[in-house]
Design an enzyme around this catalytic site. Structure first.
Site, PDB file in Angstrom:
ATOM      1  N   PRO A   2       0.829  -1.202   0.000  1.00  0.00           N
ATOM      2  CA  PRO A   2       0.000   0.000   0.000  1.00  0.00           C
ATOM      3  C   PRO A   2       0.867   1.257   0.000  1.00  0.00           C
ATOM      4  O   PRO A   2       1.812   1.371   0.770  1.00  0.00           O
ATOM      5  CB  PRO A   2      -0.802  -0.129   1.299  1.00  0.00           C
ATOM      6  CG  PRO A   2      -0.861  -1.600   1.556  1.00  0.00           C
ATOM      7  CD  PRO A   2       0.457  -2.129   1.083  1.00  0.00           C
ATOM      8  N   GLU A   3       0.548   2.177  -0.882  1.00  0.00           N
ATOM      9  CA  GLU A   3       1.307   3.416  -0.983  1.00  0.00           C
ATOM     10  C   GLU A   3       0.530   4.546  -0.320  1.00  0.00           C
ATOM     11  O   GLU A   3      -0.510   4.328   0.309  1.00  0.00           O
ATOM     12  CB  GLU A   3       1.625   3.701  -2.445  1.00  0.00           C
ATOM     13  CG  GLU A   3       2.519   2.625  -3.072  1.00  0.00           C
ATOM     14  CD  GLU A   3       3.071   3.025  -4.427  1.00  0.00           C
ATOM     15  OE1 GLU A   3       3.054   4.228  -4.765  1.00  0.00           O
ATOM     16  OE2 GLU A   3       3.531   2.134  -5.164  1.00  0.00           O
ATOM     17  N   HIS A  90      -5.458 -14.279  10.628  1.00  0.00           N
ATOM     18  CA  HIS A  90      -4.451 -13.243  10.431  1.00  0.00           C
ATOM     19  C   HIS A  90      -4.868 -11.890  11.001  1.00  0.00           C
ATOM     20  O   HIS A  90      -4.278 -10.862  10.649  1.00  0.00           O
ATOM     21  CB  HIS A  90      -4.117 -13.116   8.950  1.00  0.00           C
ATOM     22  CG  HIS A  90      -3.547 -14.368   8.368  1.00  0.00           C
ATOM     23  ND1 HIS A  90      -2.360 -14.926   8.795  1.00  0.00           N
ATOM     24  CD2 HIS A  90      -4.027 -15.203   7.401  1.00  0.00           C
ATOM     25  CE1 HIS A  90      -2.106 -16.027   8.118  1.00  0.00           C
ATOM     26  NE2 HIS A  90      -3.103 -16.220   7.262  1.00  0.00           N
ATOM     27  N   ARG A 109       0.968 -11.511   5.812  1.00  0.00           N
ATOM     28  CA  ARG A 109       2.418 -11.667   5.631  1.00  0.00           C
ATOM     29  C   ARG A 109       3.225 -11.130   6.815  1.00  0.00           C
ATOM     30  O   ARG A 109       4.426 -11.381   6.906  1.00  0.00           O
ATOM     31  CB  ARG A 109       2.858 -10.967   4.343  1.00  0.00           C
ATOM     32  CG  ARG A 109       2.127 -11.461   3.106  1.00  0.00           C
ATOM     33  CD  ARG A 109       2.739 -10.864   1.864  1.00  0.00           C
ATOM     34  NE  ARG A 109       1.841 -10.990   0.722  1.00  0.00           N
ATOM     35  CZ  ARG A 109       2.126 -10.577  -0.504  1.00  0.00           C
ATOM     36  NH1 ARG A 109       3.294 -10.001  -0.752  1.00  0.00           N
ATOM     37  NH2 ARG A 109       1.264 -10.723  -1.492  1.00  0.00           N
ATOM     38  N   ARG A 152      23.276  15.623  -7.838  1.00  0.00           N
ATOM     39  CA  ARG A 152      23.069  14.190  -7.648  1.00  0.00           C
ATOM     40  C   ARG A 152      23.209  13.469  -8.980  1.00  0.00           C
ATOM     41  O   ARG A 152      22.704  13.912 -10.010  1.00  0.00           O
ATOM     42  CB  ARG A 152      21.684  13.913  -7.045  1.00  0.00           C
ATOM     43  CG  ARG A 152      21.477  14.500  -5.655  1.00  0.00           C
ATOM     44  CD  ARG A 152      22.367  13.832  -4.616  1.00  0.00           C
ATOM     45  NE  ARG A 152      22.108  12.413  -4.495  1.00  0.00           N
ATOM     46  CZ  ARG A 152      21.167  11.901  -3.676  1.00  0.00           C
ATOM     47  NH1 ARG A 152      20.416  12.690  -2.937  1.00  0.00           N
ATOM     48  NH2 ARG A 152      21.007  10.596  -3.610  1.00  0.00           N
TER      49      ARG A 152
END
Length: 270
Positions: A2-3, A90, A109, A152
């Protein structure tokens, strides 16, 4: 994983159930996720009233009237379930409120995490202490990004995924924003002009806001607290579209950078 938009959507789903509520039960159902649950989580959170929910990068924040902040990360497969009919294998953390609502943190997980810090110490919480600005905040500008990447030599995609540059950006939305801005993911960060960075920042904010409005992406493991899948995925311009036509007519390409798939259009992005 998930972002940022998925976490923002999760927090929005939890807010009407938790905000203003006193917690009558806080029960970890195992010793750990990615790392151990705080040893005093039950003691400090039971009886506390939730006064605010928020987000920092990809972390959700649950703030109480005891000046504590419970910080959760969904890891690869975590999600909150609201008022489940039964507790599943879970479901690793259970919260109950004075209104009789039940929330469970489900994480098959176990790559997620739960931490507990004092409100006045949140900026020194280890992951937050080194983070760059929020991408939707006023501090995240083209001028900032130009200065942060000065000299950079790394590719711009790599720099955007570095949480020290900007907090909370992930692979999906970086691919999308770079395409919207017409910038190659391989472009050296220190070689990008100020006006192009201005355009990139606008694209990042647009793609994140669109994803939040749509409820997040519909990756396999992400489910909103109301049980619905997000549906921003259908609007992806390049991510997951290898071999399909870009809007310019060229084909969307894919390559692997540091173990992550990068989707882009060679014609549109320079």
């Amino acid at each position: 994983m998930p972002e940022l938009p998925e976490v923002e959507t999760t927090v929005a789903g939890l807010r009407p159930v938790l905000e203003g509520q006193r917690l009558t039960l806080v029960e970890p159902r195992r010793a750990n996720l990615r790392r151990p649950f705080p040893i005093d989580l039950r003691q400090r959170m039971t009886g506390a009233r939730v006064i605010e929910l928020g987000r920092r990068a990809k972390y959700g924040l649950i703030v109480t009237d005891r000046d504590d902040v419970m910080i959760f990360h969904l890891g690869m497969s975590g999600r909150w379930r609201i008022d489940p009919a039964e507790i599943e294998k879970h479901d690793h953390l259970v919260l109950e409120t004075e209104d009789g609502r039940r929330l469970v943190l489900n994480d098959p997980r176990r790559f997620g995490s739960v931490d507990l810090v004092r409100s006045d110490e949140i900026d020194s919480f280890a992951p937050f202490a080194v983070m760059g600005p929020e991408p939707l905040g006023d501090d995240f500008t083209g001028r900032y990004l130009k200065a942060a990447t000065k000299d950079r030599k790394a590719p711009i995609k790599q720099l955007l995924l570095d949480q020290r540059t900007v907090a909370g950006l992930g692979n999906i939305y970086v691919c999308e924003a770079l395409h919207m801005a017409g910038i190659s993911p391989a472009k050296i960060g220190g070689q990008i002009s100020g006006p192009r960075y201005d355009k990139l920042v606008i694209a990042i904010k647009q793609v994140l806001k669109a994803a939040i409005a749509a409820g997040g992406s519909s990756l396999r493991d992400f489910v909103r607290p109301d049980g619905e899948l997000g549906y921003f995925a259908k609007d992806w311009l390049v991510y997951g579209r290898e071999g399909q036509a870009c809007h310019c007519g060229a084909l969307v390409l894919r390559r692997v950078d540091s173990g992550r798939s990068t989707f882009y259009c060679r014609k549109c992005q320079k």
